[in-house]
Design a protein around this motif. Structure first.
Motif, PDB file in Angstrom:
ATOM      1  N   LYS A  19      51.879  35.132  32.822  1.00 17.93           N
ATOM      2  CA  LYS A  19      52.505  36.375  33.244  1.00 17.93           C
ATOM      3  C   LYS A  19      52.364  36.602  34.754  1.00 17.93           C
ATOM      4  O   LYS A  19      53.361  36.855  35.438  1.00 17.93           O
ATOM      5  CB  LYS A  19      51.864  37.542  32.477  1.00 17.93           C
ATOM      6  CG  LYS A  19      52.538  38.849  32.726  1.00 17.93           C
ATOM      7  CD  LYS A  19      51.865  39.941  31.941  1.00 17.93           C
ATOM      8  CE  LYS A  19      50.596  40.333  32.639  1.00 17.93           C
ATOM      9  NZ  LYS A  19      50.054  41.586  32.109  1.00 17.93           N
ATOM     10  N   SER A  20      51.152  36.510  35.255  1.00 19.15           N
ATOM     11  CA  SER A  20      50.946  36.777  36.688  1.00 19.15           C
ATOM     12  C   SER A  20      51.647  35.747  37.555  1.00 19.15           C
ATOM     13  O   SER A  20      52.213  36.082  38.600  1.00 19.15           O
ATOM     14  CB  SER A  20      49.456  36.788  37.027  1.00 19.15           C
ATOM     15  OG  SER A  20      48.805  37.747  36.256  1.00 19.15           O
ATOM     16  N   THR A  21      51.615  34.499  37.125  1.00 23.15           N
ATOM     17  CA  THR A  21      52.271  33.451  37.903  1.00 23.15           C
ATOM     18  C   THR A  21      53.776  33.697  37.969  1.00 23.15           C
ATOM     19  O   THR A  21      54.385  33.584  39.032  1.00 23.15           O
ATOM     20  CB  THR A  21      52.000  32.060  37.277  1.00 23.15           C
ATOM     21  OG1 THR A  21      50.601  31.961  36.993  1.00 23.15           O
ATOM     22  CG2 THR A  21      52.402  30.944  38.205  1.00 23.15           C
ATOM     23  N   LEU A  43      49.837  40.170  42.325  1.00 20.71           N
ATOM     24  CA  LEU A  43      49.706  41.384  41.533  1.00 20.71           C
ATOM     25  C   LEU A  43      48.299  41.677  41.029  1.00 20.71           C
ATOM     26  O   LEU A  43      47.881  42.808  40.966  1.00 20.71           O
ATOM     27  CB  LEU A  43      50.675  41.347  40.349  1.00 20.71           C
ATOM     28  CG  LEU A  43      52.139  41.561  40.722  1.00 20.71           C
ATOM     29  CD1 LEU A  43      53.002  41.547  39.488  1.00 20.71           C
ATOM     30  CD2 LEU A  43      52.337  42.865  41.466  1.00 20.71           C
ATOM     31  N   ASP A  44      47.551  40.655  40.631  1.00 22.50           N
ATOM     32  CA  ASP A  44      46.178  40.919  40.212  1.00 22.50           C
ATOM     33  C   ASP A  44      45.354  41.113  41.469  1.00 22.50           C
ATOM     34  O   ASP A  44      45.068  40.162  42.161  1.00 22.50           O
ATOM     35  CB  ASP A  44      45.587  39.721  39.460  1.00 22.50           C
ATOM     36  CG  ASP A  44      46.303  39.485  38.155  1.00 22.50           C
ATOM     37  OD1 ASP A  44      47.069  40.369  37.753  1.00 22.50           O
ATOM     38  OD2 ASP A  44      46.073  38.435  37.556  1.00 22.50           O
ATOM     39  N   ASN A  45      44.975  42.355  41.747  1.00 22.04           N
ATOM     40  CA  ASN A  45      44.421  42.547  43.083  1.00 22.04           C
ATOM     41  C   ASN A  45      42.922  42.768  43.154  1.00 22.04           C
ATOM     42  O   ASN A  45      42.386  42.975  44.210  1.00 22.04           O
ATOM     43  CB  ASN A  45      45.171  43.657  43.813  1.00 22.04           C
ATOM     44  CG  ASN A  45      45.121  44.944  43.038  1.00 22.04           C
ATOM     45  OD1 ASN A  45      44.609  44.945  41.917  1.00 22.04           O
ATOM     46  ND2 ASN A  45      45.605  46.008  43.594  1.00 22.04           N
ATOM     47  N   ARG A  52      38.596  36.349  36.227  1.00 20.04           N
ATOM     48  CA  ARG A  52      38.700  36.312  34.776  1.00 20.04           C
ATOM     49  C   ARG A  52      40.136  36.098  34.326  1.00 20.04           C
ATOM     50  O   ARG A  52      40.421  36.008  33.146  1.00 20.04           O
ATOM     51  CB  ARG A  52      38.172  37.612  34.179  1.00 20.04           C
ATOM     52  CG  ARG A  52      36.806  37.966  34.733  1.00 20.04           C
ATOM     53  CD  ARG A  52      35.867  38.469  33.716  1.00 20.04           C
ATOM     54  NE  ARG A  52      36.365  38.344  32.365  1.00 20.04           N
ATOM     55  CZ  ARG A  52      35.831  38.936  31.336  1.00 20.04           C
ATOM     56  NH1 ARG A  52      34.790  39.683  31.491  1.00 20.04           N
ATOM     57  NH2 ARG A  52      36.338  38.784  30.139  1.00 20.04           N
ATOM     58  N   GLY A  53      41.043  36.047  35.286  1.00 18.40           N
ATOM     59  CA  GLY A  53      42.429  35.759  34.955  1.00 18.40           C
ATOM     60  C   GLY A  53      43.082  36.828  34.123  1.00 18.40           C
ATOM     61  O   GLY A  53      43.928  36.564  33.288  1.00 18.40           O
ATOM     62  N   ILE A  54      42.675  38.078  34.311  1.00 17.13           N
ATOM     63  CA  ILE A  54      43.306  39.128  33.536  1.00 17.13           C
ATOM     64  C   ILE A  54      43.774  40.219  34.479  1.00 17.13           C
ATOM     65  O   ILE A  54      43.228  40.392  35.551  1.00 17.13           O
ATOM     66  CB  ILE A  54      42.336  39.767  32.534  1.00 17.13           C
ATOM     67  CG1 ILE A  54      41.017  40.073  33.234  1.00 17.13           C
ATOM     68  CG2 ILE A  54      42.131  38.879  31.339  1.00 17.13           C
ATOM     69  CD1 ILE A  54      40.056  40.827  32.371  1.00 17.13           C
ATOM     70  N   THR A  55      44.794  40.922  34.071  1.00 11.95           N
ATOM     71  CA  THR A  55      45.273  42.032  34.866  1.00 11.95           C
ATOM     72  C   THR A  55      44.622  43.288  34.342  1.00 11.95           C
ATOM     73  O   THR A  55      44.727  43.587  33.162  1.00 11.95           O
ATOM     74  CB  THR A  55      46.797  42.152  34.737  1.00 11.95           C
ATOM     75  OG1 THR A  55      47.355  40.884  35.012  1.00 11.95           O
ATOM     76  CG2 THR A  55      47.346  43.179  35.686  1.00 11.95           C
ATOM     77  N   ILE A  56      43.941  43.990  35.188  1.00 12.63           N
ATOM     78  CA  ILE A  56      43.289  45.214  34.737  1.00 12.63           C
ATOM     79  C   ILE A  56      44.085  46.421  35.207  1.00 12.63           C
ATOM     80  O   ILE A  56      44.434  47.295  34.447  1.00 12.63           O
ATOM     81  CB  ILE A  56      41.843  45.279  35.253  1.00 12.63           C
ATOM     82  CG1 ILE A  56      41.050  44.127  34.660  1.00 12.63           C
ATOM     83  CG2 ILE A  56      41.224  46.619  34.882  1.00 12.63           C
ATOM     84  CD1 ILE A  56      39.811  43.793  35.422  1.00 12.63           C
TER      85      ILE A  56
HETATM   86 MG    MG Z   1      47.404  37.791  34.767  1.00 14.69          MG
END
Ligand code: MG
Ligand code: GDP
Length: 598
Positions: A19-21, A43-45, A52-56
């Motif tokens: 997703k982020s890529t 976007l993941d800032n 952790r490769g997650i969007t918070i």
């Molecule tokens: Mg992500």
């Protein structure tokens, strides 16, 4: 007209499916950022997210795309957090869109979070645009995955763009699909303002910034606005769009995505899901779906030895400025002194806050065992919600106890089904049903008590499926349960920070494990230390730490003074991470070690 050339969409995916890529690629293809800005502005800032490769935290970005039909389109990309703790936030972001790009890793296929996210998007009536990612990998199986998407999700996927977000292959096809398949917004621009807050953050100059989707009407600087759920009024200072850096514009209109600032002092006054309207000419009804943030998991946070209570409070206050879902209030523990009871959306949220206290504020803290919220009915029929085991009324006054149950969807390869059924059974789970996703994978639907899930269930799932299992869960209901409070006694003294509420049938085994763990981590001292687990007055487990035979200095009796000094230094160092509980010294790690069971 104007709205015809706007598309509002989110990207949804299981974690790590890209997703982020893909978001980065879309921005790169259409945004205004330079390559260098791209690097700094993905976007993941937060560091933690990247690690952790997650969007918070949600971010949103306006993209300008010149489509093959010759028209220029405004594509508003609204990013969503990729974790079950944030389901409500995800649902509000989706409510701001007309479509969702569903990214599926073509080497993995549909996973637990893919289904959970599709379900949320369906609830908001969104058009789903499937995309197969990672086709650069030799192990990708696009044709199989297309069939899986069609069968399991029930949407057509034959025309799904087959892309590599990493290598930038076929990104244009995704943009064209968004333009052709996602409906344009069509809100009435002349109606009274009706805007959905789908995100907010705190800026030290502007105050709380509301990210909004305008459903109807328009808004500009100087307008007097009202938050419909909270009832508070403000005057608009600035409206703008996110490119993804903030860019002020004269006006936002129906169909637009952007931000509003209004000298709002606290993000608490700017709640995700609330509707913004005009104070004087309000819209008739607020948008549906607003919910107050309800913490699901609580734990005590205390300053470690040598840290100050005030520093911890200041840090929590700062974190809360940006995180309306974090709650805390002062509490005292007999064992740990002054600290805070903090509420979190889930375990990941708790972990994030712990890490931020450590990394951003450089604070050593002790976190007590996490607890869910129990509903307790007393014999006089008074009902209370208990978030701290220490606040449980005496057994004789309790008529009924209820615990939160979650519905969990677990996806595992066939060969691990047995392992997982065993795990779930151990955690008091009830199987609701089981479906085959494809010939090799199964979805298990279980009702599980949340208090069994918060103790390393996810880690156990991963280790029992060699990392292939995936999990998603949501709150279902409160259910009556035979629960007891288990206390831990060190040297005959109860340590409230170790108390926990457990199912009666689990008390013995958990008590034994905790006693054994504590015996391992607590160093021997000058006296014998009994460690006991007790339910009420009944001791259910016991271990003993034998006494140190000699004084640490006895060995150097008559020896040289520098050696003596060194030993004393060493002893002091060891003490730094110790906490005095009664007359027993306990290392900080003891508080963590009691939380793992499988
Ligand atoms: Mg992500
Ligand atoms: P998210 O969790 O859905 O946001 O996933 P990310 O965008 O962070 O990607 C997860 C991992 O997959 C990262 O290591 C990416 O580099 C990798 N990845 C993403 N897209 C592709 C792709 O098209 N091909 C390959 N080979 N790897 C990819």
């Amino acid at each position: 007209e104007r709205q015809k050339y706007i598309r509002n969409f989110s990207i949804i995916a299981h974690i790590d499916h890209g997703k982020s890529t893909l978001a980065d690629r879309l921005i790169e293809k259409t945004g205004l950022l330079t390559q260098r800005e791209m690097k700094e502005q993905i976007l993941d800032n937060m560091d933690l997210e990247r690690e952790r490769g997650i969007t918070i935290k949600l971010q949103t970005s306006r993209l300008i795309y010149k489509a093959q039909d010759g028209h220029e389109y405004i594509l508003n990309l609204i990013d969503t957090p990729g974790h079950v703790d944030f389901t409500y936030e995800v649902s509000r972001s989706l409510a701001a869109c007309e479509g969702a790009v569903l990214v599926v890793d073509a080497t993995q296929g549909v996973e637990a979070q893919t289904l959970a996210n599709v379900h949320l998007a369906d609830e908001q009536g969104l058009t789903i645009v499937p995309v197969l990612n990672k086709i650069d990998l030799p192990s990708s199986r696009p044709q199989e995955i297309i069939e899986e998407i069609e069968e399991v999700i029930g949407i057509l996927a034959e025309d799904a763009p087959q892309i590599s977000a990493k290598d930038g292959i076929n990104i244009e096809a995704v943009l064209e699909k968004i333009v052709s398949d996602v409906p344009a917004p069509d809100g009435d621009e002349t109606a009274p303002l009706k805007a959905l807050i789908f995100d907010s953050y705190y800026d030290s100059y502007k105050g709380a910034v509301a990210y909004v989707r305008l459903m109807e009407g328009s808004v500009k600087k100087g307008d007097r606005i009202k938050m419909m759920a909270l009832g508070k009024q403000f005057e608009v200072v600035e409206v703008g769009v996110s490119v993804p850096t903030p860019l002020a514009v004269p006006e936002l209109k129906a169909g637009d995505v952007g931000y509003i600032t209004a000298s709002i002092k606290n993000v608490k006054d700017c709640r995700v899901g609330d509707t913004i309207t005009f104070a004087n000419t309000p819209t008739e009804a607020a948008l549906p779906g607003y919910k107050k943030a309800t913490p699901m998991v609580y734990c005590g946070i205390y300053p470690a030895e040598g840290e100050s209570y005030d520093d911890v409070r200041d840090a929590l206050e700062k974190l809360q400025l940006n995180d309306a879902a974090l709650s805390f209030e002062p509490e005292t523990s007999v064992a740990l002194g002054f600290g805070f009871r903090c509420g979190f959306l889930g375990l990941l949220h708790l972990e994030i806050i712990e890490q931020r206290l450590d990394r951003e504020f450089d604070l050593d803290i002790i976190a007590t065992a996490p607890s869910v919220i129990y509903r307790v009915t007393k014999t006089d029929d008074e009902v209370s919600m208990i978030q701290n085991p220490s606040n449980l009324p005496p057994v004789t006054e309790i008529k009924m106890m209820e615990e939160p149950i979650v519905t969990a969807n677990i996806i595992v390869p066939n060969e691990y089904v047995g392992n997982i059924m065993e795990l779930c059974q151990n955690r008091r789970g009830e199987m609701v049903h089981m479906d085959y996703l494809d010939p090799k994978r199964v979805v298990l639907h279980y009702d599980l008590p949340l208090n069994e899930v918060i103790y390393d269930f996810f880690d156990a799932l991963k280790s029992k499926t060699r990392g292939y299992g995936s999990l998603d869960y949501e709150f279902k209901e409160y259910r009556e349960s035979d629960l007891v409070k288990m206390d831990i006694l060190l040297n005959k003294e109860m340590v409230d920070a170790f108390s926990m509420i457990v199912h009666r049938t689990k008390a013995d085994s958990r008590g034994r494990v905790i006693c054994e763990r504590l015996k391992e981590v607590i160093p021997r001292q000058m006296f014998v230390i009994p460690i006991q687990a007790a339910v009420g007055n009944k001791v259910i487990a016991r271990e003993t730490i034998s006494a140190l035979r000699k004084d640490v200095l006895a060995k150097c009796y008559g020896g040289d003074i520098s050696r003596k000094k060194k030993l004393l230094e060493k002893q002091k160092e060891g003490k730094k991470k110790m906490r005095q509980l009664g007359n027993v010294e306990v290392p900080q790690q003891a508080f963590l070690s009691v939380l793992k069971f499988d």
